[in-house]
Design an enzyme around this catalytic site. Structure first.
Site, PDB file in Angstrom:
ATOM      1  N   TYR A 144       0.843  -1.202   0.000  1.00 53.03           N
ATOM      2  CA  TYR A 144       0.000   0.000   0.000  1.00 53.03           C
ATOM      3  C   TYR A 144       0.880   1.254   0.000  1.00 53.03           C
ATOM      4  CZ  TYR A 144      -3.752   3.151   1.629  1.00 53.03           C
ATOM      5  OH  TYR A 144      -4.670   4.166   1.768  1.00 53.03           O
ATOM      6  N   GLY A 147       3.049   1.445  -3.135  1.00 52.23           N
ATOM      7  CA  GLY A 147       2.165   1.622  -4.290  1.00 52.23           C
ATOM      8  C   GLY A 147       1.706   3.075  -4.394  1.00 52.23           C
ATOM      9  N   ARG A 185     -10.539  -1.312  10.458  1.00 52.79           N
ATOM     10  CA  ARG A 185     -10.009  -0.002  10.865  1.00 52.79           C
ATOM     11  C   ARG A 185     -10.488   0.308  12.266  1.00 52.79           C
ATOM     12  NH1 ARG A 185     -10.134   3.614   5.315  1.00 52.79           N
ATOM     13  NH2 ARG A 185     -11.833   2.307   4.624  1.00 52.79           N
ATOM     14  N   VAL A 187     -11.822   2.866  13.919  1.00 54.83           N
ATOM     15  CA  VAL A 187     -13.110   3.472  14.276  1.00 54.83           C
ATOM     16  C   VAL A 187     -14.247   2.476  14.070  1.00 54.83           C
ATOM     17  CG1 VAL A 187     -14.777   5.285  13.718  1.00 54.83           C
ATOM     18  CG2 VAL A 187     -12.342   5.839  13.848  1.00 54.83           C
ATOM     19  N   SER A 188     -14.271   1.826  12.896  1.00 51.46           N
ATOM     20  CA  SER A 188     -15.354   0.861  12.652  1.00 51.46           C
ATOM     21  C   SER A 188     -15.268  -0.298  13.635  1.00 51.46           C
ATOM     22  CB  SER A 188     -15.316   0.375  11.201  1.00 51.46           C
ATOM     23  OG  SER A 188     -13.994   0.152  10.785  1.00 51.46           O
ATOM     24  N   PHE A 190     -14.018  -0.397  16.758  1.00 45.83           N
ATOM     25  CA  PHE A 190     -14.416  -0.017  18.124  1.00 45.83           C
ATOM     26  C   PHE A 190     -15.928   0.241  18.207  1.00 45.83           C
ATOM     27  CE2 PHE A 190     -10.065   1.794  19.763  1.00 45.83           C
ATOM     28  CZ  PHE A 190      -9.510   0.531  19.603  1.00 45.83           C
ATOM     29  N   ARG A 210      -3.395   8.738  16.395  1.00 50.49           N
ATOM     30  CA  ARG A 210      -3.904   9.014  15.054  1.00 50.49           C
ATOM     31  C   ARG A 210      -4.712  10.312  15.153  1.00 50.49           C
ATOM     32  NH1 ARG A 210      -0.982   5.306  14.343  1.00 50.49           N
ATOM     33  NH2 ARG A 210      -1.232   3.487  13.004  1.00 50.49           N
TER      34      ARG A 210
HETATM   35  P1  NAD Z   1     -12.772   1.796   0.316  1.00 48.14           P
HETATM   36  O1  NAD Z   1     -12.124   0.447   0.372  1.00 48.14           O
HETATM   37  O2  NAD Z   1     -14.088   1.963   0.955  1.00 48.14           O
HETATM   38  O3  NAD Z   1     -12.888   2.311  -1.183  1.00 48.14           O
HETATM   39  C1  NAD Z   1     -12.036   1.903  -2.211  1.00 48.14           C
HETATM   40  C2  NAD Z   1     -12.886   1.580  -3.420  1.00 48.14           C
HETATM   41  O4  NAD Z   1     -12.028   1.221  -4.513  1.00 48.14           O
HETATM   42  C3  NAD Z   1     -13.813   0.383  -3.180  1.00 48.14           C
HETATM   43  O5  NAD Z   1     -15.110   0.696  -3.613  1.00 48.14           O
HETATM   44  C4  NAD Z   1     -13.185  -0.732  -4.008  1.00 48.14           C
HETATM   45  O6  NAD Z   1     -14.131  -1.699  -4.439  1.00 48.14           O
HETATM   46  C5  NAD Z   1     -12.563   0.062  -5.141  1.00 48.14           C
HETATM   47  N1  NAD Z   1     -11.451  -0.631  -5.803  1.00 48.14           N
HETATM   48  C6  NAD Z   1     -10.416  -1.281  -5.234  1.00 48.14           C
HETATM   49  N2  NAD Z   1      -9.593  -1.768  -6.173  1.00 48.14           N
HETATM   50  C7  NAD Z   1     -10.126  -1.410  -7.379  1.00 48.14           C
HETATM   51  C8  NAD Z   1      -9.742  -1.620  -8.725  1.00 48.14           C
HETATM   52  N3  NAD Z   1      -8.632  -2.320  -9.044  1.00 48.14           N
HETATM   53  N4  NAD Z   1     -10.516  -1.102  -9.702  1.00 48.14           N
HETATM   54  C9  NAD Z   1     -11.657  -0.414  -9.395  1.00 48.14           C
HETATM   55  N5  NAD Z   1     -12.060  -0.191  -8.141  1.00 48.14           N
HETATM   56  C10 NAD Z   1     -11.309  -0.685  -7.140  1.00 48.14           C
HETATM   57  O7  NAD Z   1     -11.725   2.830   0.943  1.00 48.14           O
HETATM   58  P2  NAD Z   1     -11.836   4.397   1.209  1.00 48.14           P
HETATM   59  O8  NAD Z   1     -11.557   4.620   2.634  1.00 48.14           O
HETATM   60  O9  NAD Z   1     -13.062   4.943   0.600  1.00 48.14           O
HETATM   61  O10 NAD Z   1     -10.568   4.919   0.394  1.00 48.14           O
HETATM   62  C11 NAD Z   1     -10.675   5.577  -0.869  1.00 48.14           C
HETATM   63  C12 NAD Z   1      -9.311   6.080  -1.287  1.00 48.14           C
HETATM   64  O11 NAD Z   1      -8.820   7.013  -0.324  1.00 48.14           O
HETATM   65  C13 NAD Z   1      -8.255   4.985  -1.404  1.00 48.14           C
HETATM   66  O12 NAD Z   1      -7.446   5.245  -2.528  1.00 48.14           O
HETATM   67  C14 NAD Z   1      -7.456   5.118  -0.139  1.00 48.14           C
HETATM   68  O13 NAD Z   1      -6.130   4.694  -0.313  1.00 48.14           O
HETATM   69  C15 NAD Z   1      -7.527   6.634   0.114  1.00 48.14           C
HETATM   70  N6  NAD Z   1      -7.350   6.942   1.540  1.00 48.14           N
HETATM   71  C16 NAD Z   1      -8.338   6.720   2.448  1.00 48.14           C
HETATM   72  C17 NAD Z   1      -8.115   7.013   3.786  1.00 48.14           C
HETATM   73  C18 NAD Z   1      -9.188   6.808   4.832  1.00 48.14           C
HETATM   74  O14 NAD Z   1      -8.928   7.065   6.016  1.00 48.14           O
HETATM   75  N7  NAD Z   1     -10.385   6.408   4.494  1.00 48.14           N
HETATM   76  C19 NAD Z   1      -6.877   7.520   4.205  1.00 48.14           C
HETATM   77  C20 NAD Z   1      -5.886   7.701   3.256  1.00 48.14           C
HETATM   78  C21 NAD Z   1      -6.129   7.436   1.914  1.00 48.14           C
HETATM   79  N1  UDP Z   2      -6.179  -0.517  16.169  1.00 46.44           N
HETATM   80  C1  UDP Z   2      -6.535  -1.045  17.416  1.00 46.44           C
HETATM   81  N2  UDP Z   2      -7.585  -1.901  17.462  1.00 46.44           N
HETATM   82  C2  UDP Z   2      -8.312  -2.255  16.368  1.00 46.44           C
HETATM   83  C3  UDP Z   2      -7.955  -1.719  15.108  1.00 46.44           C
HETATM   84  C4  UDP Z   2      -6.872  -0.853  15.047  1.00 46.44           C
HETATM   85  O1  UDP Z   2      -5.923  -0.748  18.443  1.00 46.44           O
HETATM   86  O2  UDP Z   2      -9.263  -3.043  16.525  1.00 46.44           O
HETATM   87  C5  UDP Z   2      -5.049   0.429  16.102  1.00 46.44           C
HETATM   88  C6  UDP Z   2      -3.992   0.080  15.049  1.00 46.44           C
HETATM   89  O3  UDP Z   2      -3.015  -0.796  15.595  1.00 46.44           O
HETATM   90  C7  UDP Z   2      -3.423   1.438  14.719  1.00 46.44           C
HETATM   91  C8  UDP Z   2      -4.620   2.393  14.895  1.00 46.44           C
HETATM   92  O4  UDP Z   2      -5.572   1.672  15.680  1.00 46.44           O
HETATM   93  O5  UDP Z   2      -2.424   1.799  15.638  1.00 46.44           O
HETATM   94  C9  UDP Z   2      -5.265   2.812  13.578  1.00 46.44           C
HETATM   95  O6  UDP Z   2      -5.504   1.653  12.820  1.00 46.44           O
HETATM   96  P1  UDP Z   2      -6.259   1.681  11.403  1.00 46.44           P
HETATM   97  O7  UDP Z   2      -6.180   0.289  10.859  1.00 46.44           O
HETATM   98  O8  UDP Z   2      -7.597   2.280  11.574  1.00 46.44           O
HETATM   99  O9  UDP Z   2      -5.440   2.700  10.505  1.00 46.44           O
HETATM  100  P2  UDP Z   2      -3.892   2.911  10.169  1.00 46.44           P
HETATM  101  O10 UDP Z   2      -3.044   2.026  11.040  1.00 46.44           O
HETATM  102  O11 UDP Z   2      -3.768   2.577   8.720  1.00 46.44           O
HETATM  103  O12 UDP Z   2      -3.698   4.342  10.475  1.00 46.44           O
END
Ligand code: NAD
Ligand code: UDP
Length: 322
Positions: A144, A147, A185, A187-188, A190, A210
């Protein structure tokens, strides 16, 4: 009115973005391979004649006529992007190449959903855009992180080589309704655990931090960024600078849900960043943007969403692709 392409539009962030773009009067083409996203996230938009949903994988070229592109396609939660790491890198890198190719042919403006993960486990705190990061290139998170880093490289090379109009946003942890209940993740996890009265799984000691941004604030930042002049390319951090330990988050969720759940300590995952907080001076300066929704307010809305979802007996298993 513009024709706007949203890749990953059936995901958490993408579905909110599609909604806002339609509200602004644009035509929206939402493409998604439904790997982690779901039709139910955009079901309420399907009757809008300006909305079109298409199954497509961004690792394959796409020929459509659009004016603007938001490239969001990519699994975003650690358990989802680590499930098929090769596909994750392909989605970020081939997906970027294909969408940049489309933008070049159409001379379209293109937005990239990059991430705070480009900073890795940061040794500079809080993180400014100038920081180059501390990223493990061969670990479990690398598919990730690397990429997304490579995608940023491609965006800036297309800018230099082909004069493309690019907007690169580095998104920090965002939460809200339509997160996948099983995406792992924090938040979801917890909120669902608290609502079900299950143990709250705290990884490590819970001292890692965070900064959590509510989805409506974030999407406002996307729209403002896309509306800027061509000289504003980013990268720009988008996130809420309010920093919380994960233990604090657990306590707030227990308090807001009135749950009797107890905290259960689990091992810290490998390469889990210890701290993360955005500096958002660039977003303030170039977009006139800063988040408005306090954590407790955003969590209340998120809790209400998950409460409805759990009661509705929706299929809460892993998404289609995982
Ligand atoms: P999400 O998993 O809900 O959404 C990603 C979407 O992309 C999904 O609908 C999935 O089906 C689609 N997808 C995955 N691979 C694909 C492919 N090869 N072709 C077409 N569709 C594809 O995640 P999200 O939280 O909505 O994240 C959206 C974007 O924001 C991502 O690029 C993620 O890296 C970026 N982002 C999100 C967060 C966050 O906290 N939510 C933080 C940093 C970056
Ligand atoms: N985390 C946790 N319990 C959980 C899920 C995540 O303590 O059930 C912690 C995780 O180890 C990280 C933080 O919460 O330190 C955020 O995790 P998340 O996967 O939401 O995002 P990211 O690590 O990509 O910021």
């Amino acid at each position: 009115m513009k024709r706007v392409l949203v890749t990953g539009g059936a995901g958490f962030l993408g579905s909110h973005l599609c909604e806002r773009l339609l509200d602004q009067g644009h035509e929206v083409l939402c493409i998604d391979n439904f790997y982690t996203g779901a039709r139910r996230n955009v079901a309420h938009l399907l009757t809008n004649p300006r909305f079109e949903l298409m199954r497509h994988d961004v690792t394959f070229p796409l020929f459509v006529e659009v004016d603007e592109i938001y490239n969001l396609a990519c699994p975003a939660s650690p358990i989802h992007y680590q499930y098929d790491p090769v596909q994750t890198t392909k989605t970020s890198v081939h997906g970027a190449i294909n969408m940049l190719g489309l933008a070049k042919r159409r001379r379209a403006k293109i937005f990239q959903a990059s991430t705070s993960e480009v900073y890795g486990d940061p040794t500079v705190h809080p993180q400014p855009e100038e920081y180059w990061g501390n990223v493990n290139p061969i670990g479990y998170r690398s598919c990730y992180d690397e990429g997304k880093r490579c995608a940023e490289t491609l965006f800036f090379d297309y800018r230099r080589q082909h004069n493309l109009r690019i907007k690169v946003a580095r998104i920090f942890n965002t939460y809200g309704p339509r997160m996948h209940p099983n995406d792992g993740r924090v938040v979801s996890n917890f909120v669902v655990q608290a609502l079900k009265g299950e143990s709250i799984t705290l990884y490590g000691e819970g001292n890692q931090t965070r900064s959590f941004c509510y989805v409506d604030d974030l999407v406002e930042g996307f729209l403002r960024f896309m509306a800027t002049g061509d000289e504003v390319t980013g990268p720009i951090n988008l996130g809420n600078p309010g920093e919380f330990t994960i233990r604090e988050l657990a306590e707030i969720v227990i308090d807001l849900t009135g749950s009797k759940s107890k905290i259960e300590f689990r091992p810290l995952p490998q390469d889990d960043p210890m701290q993360r907080q955005p500096i958002i001076d660039k977003a303030k300066e170039h977009l006139g943007w800063e988040p408005k929704v306090p954590l407790r307010e955003g969590l209340k809305k998120t809790i209400a969403y998950f409460d409805d979802l759990i009661r509705s007996d929706a299929d809460l298993a892993q998404p289609n692709g995982v």
